[in-house]
Each structure stands twice: as structure tokens, then as C-alpha cells.
Design a protein around this motif. Sequence first.
Motif, short mmCIF file in Angstrom:
data_model
loop_
_atom_site.label_atom_id
_atom_site.label_comp_id
_atom_site.label_asym_id
_atom_site.label_seq_id
_atom_site.Cartn_x
_atom_site.Cartn_y
_atom_site.Cartn_z
N TRP A 102 24.33 43.89 42.11
CA TRP A 102 25.68 44.34 42.98
C TRP A 102 26.16 42.82 41.96
N TYR A 103 25.50 42.33 41.91
CA TYR A 103 26.30 41.27 40.60
C TYR A 103 26.63 41.56 39.19
N ALA A 104 26.09 42.75 39.19
CA ALA A 104 26.48 43.38 37.99
C ALA A 104 27.60 44.60 38.16
N VAL A 105 28.26 45.49 39.20
CA VAL A 105 29.36 45.93 40.31
C VAL A 105 30.67 45.14 40.34
N ALA A 106 30.10 43.93 40.46
CA ALA A 106 31.11 42.07 40.08
C ALA A 106 31.28 42.11 39.20
N ALA A 107 30.43 42.22 38.50
CA ALA A 107 31.40 42.00 36.76
C ALA A 107 31.70 42.52 36.23
N VAL A 108 32.01 43.80 36.40
CA VAL A 108 32.43 45.16 36.28
C VAL A 108 34.35 45.39 36.47
N THR A 109 33.85 45.01 37.83
CA THR A 109 35.14 45.49 38.67
C THR A 109 35.95 44.02 38.30
N LEU A 110 34.59 42.65 38.55
CA LEU A 110 35.87 41.18 38.19
C LEU A 110 36.62 41.15 37.09
N GLY A 111 36.45 42.41 35.70
CA GLY A 111 36.36 42.05 34.36
C GLY A 111 37.44 44.02 34.33
N LEU A 112 37.57 44.37 34.93
CA LEU A 112 38.89 45.52 34.62
C LEU A 112 39.98 44.33 35.33
N ALA A 113 39.68 43.98 36.81
CA ALA A 113 40.72 43.80 37.54
C ALA A 113 41.55 42.26 36.27
N LEU A 114 41.04 41.57 36.04
CA LEU A 114 40.97 40.00 34.66
C LEU A 114 41.76 40.85 33.59
#
Length: 291
Positions: A102-114
Motif C-alpha cells: 500500500w505504501y508503494a502504491v501511494a508512492a507511485v500515485t503521489l509521484g505521478l500527481a507531483l
Amino acid sequence: MISVLFAVLTAFSNGAASVFQRRAARTVPDSEAMRLALIGHLLRRRVWLAGIGLVIVAAVCQAVALATGPIAVVQPIFVIELPATLLMAGFVMRVRLPRSLWYAVAAVTLGLALGMASAAPGGGVTSVHGAVWVPALILTGIFEAVLIGAALSTRGNPRGALLGLAAACGYALTAALMKDAMARLEGGGGAAALFTSWQLYATAVAGVGSLFLLQNALQAGMLVAVQPPLTLGDALISVLYGVTLFGEELRTGWWVLPELVAIALITVGCVELARSPLASGTAPPPDRRLR
């Protein structure tokens, strides 16, 4: 919004296809690496054929996305393909996903948004002047030759990573050619202009070549070695094509700092996700609490 929607659909299809193809490619003997016999072996695997079916669905969705939006917007969205696929796999298999995933999913999602918010890609033209393709194709060919040559001199995960990056470059080129071909369809010439354009047939050649490189990458190394260069390479090289060929614009200056942070987040997230048993086509025992 149409381009974003179809880019997301493409990401879901491509992510599932990668996992299916990985399961099939791991059954191929090392003696068939970088040979056409590898494809013949895979054609006898139903799971690989299912992956190819999803690749075709993804290609249609990608064509619509590229026809309606900038390549620098569409292609980076594909970084969500692996996390989306693992979440779907966990739901279907009734597996309780670990907190690290879940942390990895959040990292990818946040990275894409940023990354998208910082770079703010946009502008550009819908088609490329024919002469501009010449240096682009030459430089791409040299880059691919260097990667493949380096891959053939090594084995295991290093070969998988190098071939994964080569496949990523091929897929980015495929997207650029596809966008240029679709512009012929919308330029008033209709289907006749599309089917008489060299870009359409070059798209097919680049796509098949990229698929061949990906199968060899998956056969050579673990998904954790192949997926990050495949995912990030496709996104970054596609942005480069968008800027140099289609005249699309990105923010620069101090905006580069959050863009680098975004790339780092996506990289860390992709590595962690690719380590998951779900990514390799297996899964831990189902959580009985979910029954």
C-alpha cells in the motif's frame, strides 16, 4: 478528460498483460533467449495469449488517448499500470495486501500527481514534419543498439534491466509514431491518409520489436529488475519525444526539483511493487478473514 480516461484504461490492460507475459516467459529455457523460437514456445501458452489479448486492447485505448491528448500527458500516466494491476489481483485472489505494498502504491500515485503538477505538460502540435523523424530514428536506433549490445554481454537481472529499458524506448517510439499516424486520420484525409502513411506501418514494426525485447527481458531477469526501467523509461523517453518532435512544453527552472522528487517516488514505489509475489504471478495464502 477523454485522453486521461483512455490512458488509465491502457495502463490497466498493459499492467495485467505484463504479469501474464512474465508467468509465461519464465517457462522458456535460457537456450531460446533472443531467438524467434522463444515466441513459438510462448504461443503454446494460454496465459501468454491472454496477455497478448490485453496488449491489443491497450493498443486501441492508447491510440484514442494519443489522438486526443499530448504524448507528454498520456504516456506518464502509464506508471500506474503495475500498482493498479496488483490491487486488482489482490482483490480477485482474496489476498490481504501487505502494508508495504500500500505504501508503494501511494508512492507511485503521489509521484505521478507531483510530477504532472510540477511539469504541467501541454501545448505542441499533433503531427511531425517528415524530415524531423530522420535524426530521431537514427538516434533511437543507436541507443537501442547500445542497450542490446550491453545486454548480450551479461546475464540475469542486468540483462533483464537493459532489455527492459530497450523495450521501454521501443514502446515510447511506438507511441510517438502512433500519435503522428492518428493525426493523418484527423487531418482531413480520413482512413486513406492513415493507411498510406509510413508512420502506421512503422508503429507496427516498433511495437512488435518492443514486444520481442520485453519477452526476452522477462525471460532473462526478475520482474523487480525489469519493471522499473520499463515503466520509467517509457514515461521519460515519451516525454522527450513529445518535447523534441511535437513541440510540447514542460516547466523548467526550480520546477525541476519537485519533478526529480516525483521520479524518485515512482522509482521506489515500482521497485517495491515488483518485489510482490502478486507481480510474479503467484500469491501468498488467502486471508481467511476476507471470506
